[in-house]
Structures are given as C-alpha cells and as structure tokens.
Design a protein around this motif. Structure first.
Motif, PDB file in Angstrom:
ATOM      1  N   MET A 225      18.060  -4.166  15.253  1.00 37.54           N
ATOM      2  CA  MET A 225      16.528  -4.457  15.467  1.00 37.54           C
ATOM      3  C   MET A 225      15.856  -3.508  14.565  1.00 37.54           C
ATOM      4  N   GLN A 226      16.236  -2.214  14.298  1.00 31.92           N
ATOM      5  CA  GLN A 226      15.452  -1.410  13.572  1.00 31.92           C
ATOM      6  C   GLN A 226      15.796  -1.766  12.123  1.00 31.92           C
ATOM      7  N   ALA A 227      16.850  -2.350  11.554  1.00 32.33           N
ATOM      8  CA  ALA A 227      16.904  -2.826  10.365  1.00 32.33           C
ATOM      9  C   ALA A 227      15.934  -4.199  10.180  1.00 32.33           C
ATOM     10  N   ARG A 228      15.933  -4.843  11.098  1.00 35.29           N
ATOM     11  CA  ARG A 228      14.967  -6.034  10.998  1.00 35.29           C
ATOM     12  C   ARG A 228      13.483  -5.689  10.912  1.00 35.29           C
ATOM     13  N   ARG A 229      13.178  -4.676  11.656  1.00 41.06           N
ATOM     14  CA  ARG A 229      11.861  -4.015  11.598  1.00 41.06           C
ATOM     15  C   ARG A 229      11.442  -3.552  10.203  1.00 41.06           C
ATOM     16  N   GLU A 230      12.473  -2.878   9.607  1.00 42.30           N
ATOM     17  CA  GLU A 230      12.227  -2.243   8.207  1.00 42.30           C
ATOM     18  C   GLU A 230      12.083  -3.353   7.281  1.00 42.30           C
ATOM     19  N   GLU A 231      12.960  -4.447   7.336  1.00 40.76           N
ATOM     20  CA  GLU A 231      12.865  -5.796   6.480  1.00 40.76           C
ATOM     21  C   GLU A 231      11.502  -6.301   6.506  1.00 40.76           C
ATOM     22  N   ALA A 232      10.796  -6.618   7.896  1.00 38.23           N
ATOM     23  CA  ALA A 232       9.710  -6.992   7.836  1.00 38.23           C
ATOM     24  C   ALA A 232       8.525  -6.187   7.117  1.00 38.23           C
ATOM     25  N   GLU A 233       8.546  -4.989   7.533  1.00 36.85           N
ATOM     26  CA  GLU A 233       7.726  -4.194   6.833  1.00 36.85           C
ATOM     27  C   GLU A 233       7.596  -4.169   5.185  1.00 36.85           C
ATOM     28  N   MET A 234       8.796  -4.317   4.743  1.00 38.53           N
ATOM     29  CA  MET A 234       8.975  -4.280   3.307  1.00 38.53           C
ATOM     30  C   MET A 234       8.248  -5.594   2.886  1.00 38.53           C
ATOM     31  N   ILE A 235       8.652  -6.934   3.469  1.00 40.79           N
ATOM     32  CA  ILE A 235       8.214  -8.178   3.079  1.00 40.79           C
ATOM     33  C   ILE A 235       6.881  -8.213   3.107  1.00 40.79           C
ATOM     34  N   PHE A 236       6.148  -7.708   4.217  1.00 41.95           N
ATOM     35  CA  PHE A 236       4.781  -7.731   4.377  1.00 41.95           C
ATOM     36  C   PHE A 236       3.963  -6.967   3.391  1.00 41.95           C
ATOM     37  N   ARG A 237       4.530  -5.700   3.077  1.00 43.83           N
ATOM     38  CA  ARG A 237       4.024  -4.843   1.973  1.00 43.83           C
ATOM     39  C   ARG A 237       4.091  -5.642   0.540  1.00 43.83           C
ATOM     40  N   ARG A 238       5.245  -6.174   0.265  1.00 50.46           N
ATOM     41  CA  ARG A 238       5.314  -6.968  -0.989  1.00 50.46           C
ATOM     42  C   ARG A 238       4.472  -8.045  -1.007  1.00 50.46           C
ATOM     43  N   VAL A 239       4.535  -8.629  -0.070  1.00 52.22           N
ATOM     44  CA  VAL A 239       3.401  -9.939   0.013  1.00 52.22           C
ATOM     45  C   VAL A 239       1.987  -9.580  -0.108  1.00 52.22           C
ATOM     46  N   GLY A 240       1.562  -8.435   0.581  1.00 51.87           N
ATOM     47  CA  GLY A 240       0.339  -7.806   0.451  1.00 51.87           C
ATOM     48  C   GLY A 240      -0.457  -8.032   1.708  1.00 51.87           C
ATOM     49  N   ILE A 241       0.244  -8.101   2.613  1.00 55.20           N
ATOM     50  CA  ILE A 241      -0.425  -8.662   4.118  1.00 55.20           C
ATOM     51  C   ILE A 241      -0.793  -7.128   4.411  1.00 55.20           C
ATOM     52  N   THR A 242      -1.939  -6.905   4.240  1.00 51.76           N
ATOM     53  CA  THR A 242      -2.620  -5.489   4.506  1.00 51.76           C
ATOM     54  C   THR A 242      -4.114  -5.854   4.750  1.00 51.76           C
ATOM     55  N   PHE A 243      -4.568  -4.601   5.422  1.00 52.40           N
ATOM     56  CA  PHE A 243      -6.208  -4.556   5.940  1.00 52.40           C
ATOM     57  C   PHE A 243      -6.762  -3.403   5.290  1.00 52.40           C
ATOM     58  N   ALA A 244      -8.024  -3.399   4.904  1.00 48.93           N
ATOM     59  CA  ALA A 244      -8.477  -2.121   4.398  1.00 48.93           C
ATOM     60  C   ALA A 244      -9.184  -1.444   5.715  1.00 48.93           C
ATOM     61  N   VAL A 245      -9.002   0.105   5.552  1.00 53.15           N
ATOM     62  CA  VAL A 245      -9.555   0.491   6.758  1.00 53.15           C
ATOM     63  C   VAL A 245     -10.714   1.455   6.211  1.00 53.15           C
ATOM     64  N   TYR A 246     -12.076   0.891   6.843  1.00 51.79           N
ATOM     65  CA  TYR A 246     -13.345   1.503   6.406  1.00 51.79           C
ATOM     66  C   TYR A 246     -13.336   3.000   6.863  1.00 51.79           C
ATOM     67  N   GLY A 247     -13.721   3.765   6.009  1.00 55.19           N
ATOM     68  CA  GLY A 247     -13.858   5.101   6.206  1.00 55.19           C
ATOM     69  C   GLY A 247     -12.633   6.072   5.928  1.00 55.19           C
ATOM     70  N   ALA A 248     -11.417   5.438   5.884  1.00 57.91           N
ATOM     71  CA  ALA A 248     -10.259   6.130   5.668  1.00 57.91           C
ATOM     72  C   ALA A 248     -10.022   6.319   4.238  1.00 57.91           C
ATOM     73  N   LYS A 249      -9.422   7.467   3.888  1.00 54.99           N
ATOM     74  CA  LYS A 249      -9.257   7.898   2.569  1.00 54.99           C
ATOM     75  C   LYS A 249      -7.914   8.466   2.313  1.00 54.99           C
ATOM     76  N   ASP A 250      -7.201   8.119   1.229  1.00 58.33           N
ATOM     77  CA  ASP A 250      -5.928   8.695   0.954  1.00 58.33           C
ATOM     78  C   ASP A 250      -6.025  10.068   0.290  1.00 58.33           C
ATOM     79  N   GLU A 251      -4.983  10.541  -0.245  1.00 53.20           N
ATOM     80  CA  GLU A 251      -4.938  11.949  -0.813  1.00 53.20           C
ATOM     81  C   GLU A 251      -5.925  12.125  -2.112  1.00 53.20           C
ATOM     82  N   ASP A 252      -6.146  10.886  -3.026  1.00 55.20           N
ATOM     83  CA  ASP A 252      -7.015  10.731  -3.953  1.00 55.20           C
ATOM     84  C   ASP A 252      -8.224  10.607  -3.618  1.00 55.20           C
TER      85      ASP A 252
END
Length: 479
Positions: free
Chosen positions: A34-61
């Motif tokens: 199950m853990q491996a499947r969850r990591e696979e799902a995360e990898m695919i979602f990230r590769r496809v670009g299934i993300t949402f922008a977080v208003y007000g949140a900033k990264d290190e840069d």
C-alpha cells in the motif's frame, strides 16, 4: 462531541455490506504494498501536474508554492439506494435554487411573500442589479453546482446526510474526482472486476452537452470555451484539464473581444465567434466596463453582449446571491415555496449573527460552534470552536461583534469517518462529499459519486485542500 458515524463499521464492529468485499481484499494487502502504491500515485500526480497553488504560501526562494492534494488509497463506498435518495435530493435542491435566482432578478415573489428577507438579498454584495429582467436560456443560472454534503450522526445511531454548503458560482474539484478514479483503476484494476462501481469518466461529455444545450437561441452548433484567470490561479490545472477533456479552447480575457454585439476569440485563423463561456472568473473581474475597472481577467463589454442574449455565461452573473451562507438557511423554505415539496436533504441548523437572538447565542456558545464568514471559502475566515484556544475565541468574538452581518454559525457536527491510509496504518478520518450537479433547464444530471474530501489530521474536521485535507475516490455501487 459524540463519536462519529463510521462509514465502514457498524456499532457492533461488523463490516457494512457495501464494504465487505473490499475489506476482504484489504486484509490481504501488505502495508509495504500500500505504501508503494501511494508513492506511485504521488509520482504520477506530480508528473502530470495535478497541483493547486497555495495563496500566501512561499517556498525558500520567496516564490508561490504549488502542492499536490494528498490522495488516499481507500475509497469511500456508497450503496446504490443511498445514492438514489441523495441524487433526488440534489436535483430538488438545485432546481429550487435556480428558481430562486430567476425570481430574485425578475418578479421577486419570494421577497414579497416574506419567505426570504428582502434586505438580505437586495443589499447583499452578491446581488447584481445589472441582471434585473435579463432572460437566460432555460431560466438556468447555475449550470454547474457543487453541493457539499456531510453525514452526521453518532456511532450508535444512524447517519443522516445534510447539505453543509451550496457552491453555485465557480465550484471546483471535479478534475480531482476524475483523476482519482483513473488512479484507482491504474493502481488496483482488480478491485473494479470484483465491484460494480458506477462510472464517472463521462462527466466531461455531460458537461459539454449541458453547455451546448444552453447556447443562445438560434445557435445550432455553438462554440464553447473555458475562460480561466490564467496559470497562476489555484485551480488552473482543472481549467486546462476540463477544456482538454471537452475538446474546447482554453482562453484568457485577453483572447476575447466584443464586436458588433457578439463575443469573438482570437485564433491563428482569425476571429471566431464564441457562443458559450464556461467561466472560472468571478463576477467582479468578468467585465472591466461594468465591474472592476482594473480587471485584466475579463473581456470589456461582455456584459452588454450577455444582457442582449448573444452569449451564455456558465455560471450566470449574479448566481452568488444563492450560495451566500446567509441565504443558505432559507433553502428548505425555497423548496417548499417553488416546488411545493418537503426537502429531501436537510440543512444543518444555522444561526444568523445579523439577527439579535442569533448573535447572542453565538457569542455565548462560540466554543461549541463552527463560525463562518458568509462569503468565505476554502476553510478561511472560519473558527472551529471546540478546537480553538481561549484567546482565539475572544479574538473571534470581537471580530463577529464588529461585523455580525458577515457571519453565521452552525453546531460542530460529528462528520462521519472513513478508513484512511495514514502513516500509522489504516485509521478513521473525517470526510465530506461534493457531488457535481449539471442543469440545462431540460435535464438535471449528476454523475454517481463526487469528490470525497478527507481531513488527514487526526481529529480534524477541516477537509479543505488549502488547510491540509486530501481526497478519496468515491464509489457508488451499481448493485
């Protein structure tokens, strides 16, 4: 707060009928698998670009951040008979809400009858006087509605479904419903051979069918576009996804212009007339000529074309008057007023802080309530009383006292729980459901299921993705 209703287990720790086959399958799965499947799902979602922008949140840069919405591997399963009742309740509610919006901008019968206070509508910031006496195809204002439903009750009794919120302006999240199903079918194809799960993949076809059905009169082959605020919008992935799935153009305001009473989009082959705009831009930004003059997201003169009946906007300008949280308490009365029926789906009891008695009750019982801004969304501008500190309660009381008309309050519901795959293993987490209802004036259609959102933090009741929530695939069983 009483123990919540458990979607999978009865009070006697038996497995509910709809989960029995799934539970037997789950018992055979190793945690590592199950853990491996969850990591696979995360990898695919990230590769496809299934993300949402977080208003007000900033990264290190110091740049804005984009995040994955966490995806849970364990589906939420709804038996067919429960779904049939919910589907009927959704159709009833959205029909009444559309009747209400049309009435508000035409005869105003419900206001004259005193069923809904006139000043609460006519002085509301979501009321658009520009829409008075404008006739729309099929008299439909909210073609795409997202109705938030929770199941509340306790562990020893039944769990009843309640409508928590009506989203009628630009409801989001349907792309995650579709992508979650695709992911589950990819990761666990065997589950779909042992369960008869109602499909959801045809939603883009139903959406396009609905949009084409509400084209201006006399247009037989309408050109439909999706209007996005642009790539920096938090839901941009969804805008692009839906345009691609429907096979229509994704446009920004700068791609459109008005000429001779019609709207056109710029293309490499020259201007092309547009008939229907599925817009993901708020009213205030849709037309700088009539609304915010500083907006660069809309199209100047669009409202004039709209009022003349030469373009359809989905959803309509002015629809927000019906999904304002201060109007929500009156929806059951709307159903009775317009349809002569009792509501199939109940509201959550709601206290209006604009009313003297309501304000007094909320201030005295804030530690027990969820207090929300009437125009708030995404889990912002709200207080969950039982989870708040004494200092936070006092601070929020002062805010509510300063603008009582801006707040409503509801009891803290024991939202139902569903088993969820978390770091510690499988554990219950609170959930809600957002089905998507499509209305053309001829049909009201709902794909079976919707987006189940899950509060991943133990004990949390806040399911919004912007507040750390995740999503699940929602299965409606066909037998």
């Amino acid at each position: 707060m009483k123990p919540a209703f458990d979607e999978m287990h009865t009070p006697d720790h038996e497995i509910r009928a709809q989960y029995r086959i799934y539970q037997r399958w789950l018992d055979r799965q190793a945690r590592e698998t199950m853990q491996a499947r969850r990591e696979e799902a995360e990898m695919i979602f990230r590769r496809v670009g299934i993300t949402f922008a977080v208003y007000g949140a900033k990264d290190e840069d110091g740049a804005g951040t984009e995040r994955l919405i966490p995806f849970d591997l364990i589906p939420r399963i709804i038996p067919q008979q429960e779904w049939a009742a919910m589907e009927a309740g959704l159709a009833q509610r959205v029909t009444a809400l559309n009747r209400f919006i049309h009435d508000v901008y035409h005869e105003q019968d419900i206001l004259r009858a005193g069923v809904v206070p006139a000043d609460q509508v006519l002085k509301n910031s979501q009321f658009r006087a520009e829409m008075m006496n404008v006739d729309l195809p099929g008299q439909v204002y909210s073609h795409i509605s997202g109705i938030d439903i929770v199941r509340a009750g306790n562990a020893t009794g039944g769990g009843d479904y309640y409508v928590l919120e009506d989203n009628l302006r630009v409801p989001s999240g349907v792309s995650y419903m579709l992508e979650n199903r695709k992911m589950m079918m990819r990761l666990f194809p065997e589950l779909f051979s042992i369960h008869r799960v109602a499909p959801v993949a045809h939603y883009p076809d139903l959406l396009l069918e609905t949009l084409r059905a509400v084209a201006p009169a006399g247009v037989n082959e309408p050109t439909v576009v999706v209007l996005t605020p642009g790539m920096y919008n938090s839901a941009y992935f969804e805008h692009a996804f839906l345009a691609q799935q429907m096979g229509v153009e994704l446009v920004e305001g700068q791609d459109l212009f008005v000429k001779d009473g019609y709207v056109y989009m710029r293309t490499t082959q020259g201007p092309r007339r547009v008939d229907v705009i599925y817009r993901r831009v708020d009213d205030d930004f849709i037309d700088p000529k009539h609304f915010r003059a500083d907006s660069t997201l809309g199209c100047e003169g669009l409202l004039d074309v709209y009022r003349a009946g030469n373009i359809t906007l989905s959803n309509a300008v002015g629809t927000g008057i019906a999904d304002d949280k201060s109007i929500y308490p009156y929806v059951p009365k709307m159903i009775e007023f317009y349809l002569g029926e009792k509501p199939i789906l109940n509201n959550v009891p709601t206290y209006l802080c604009r009313e003297k008695d309501g304000l007094a009750y909320v201030l005295d019982h804030m530690a027990e309530l969820v207090v929300k801004e009437v125009h708030g969304a995404g889990g912002y501008g709200m207080l969950v009383g039982p989870a708040a500190t004494k200092a936070e309660l006092e601070e929020f009381k002062a805010v509510v006292k300063a603008r009582p008309d801006n707040y409503i309050a509801q009891p803290t519901l024991a939202l139902s729980t569903c088993p969820t795959f978390v770091e510690s293993g499988v554990a219950p987490r609170h959930i809600d459901l957002r089905p998507y209802v499509l209305s053309s004036g001829k049909h009201v259609q709902t794909v079976p299921g919707g987006l189940t959102r899950v509060a991943l933090k133990e004990g949390s009741l806040v399911v919004n993705s912007s507040q750390g929530g995740g999503t699940k695939d929602t299965w409606v069983l066909e037998d």
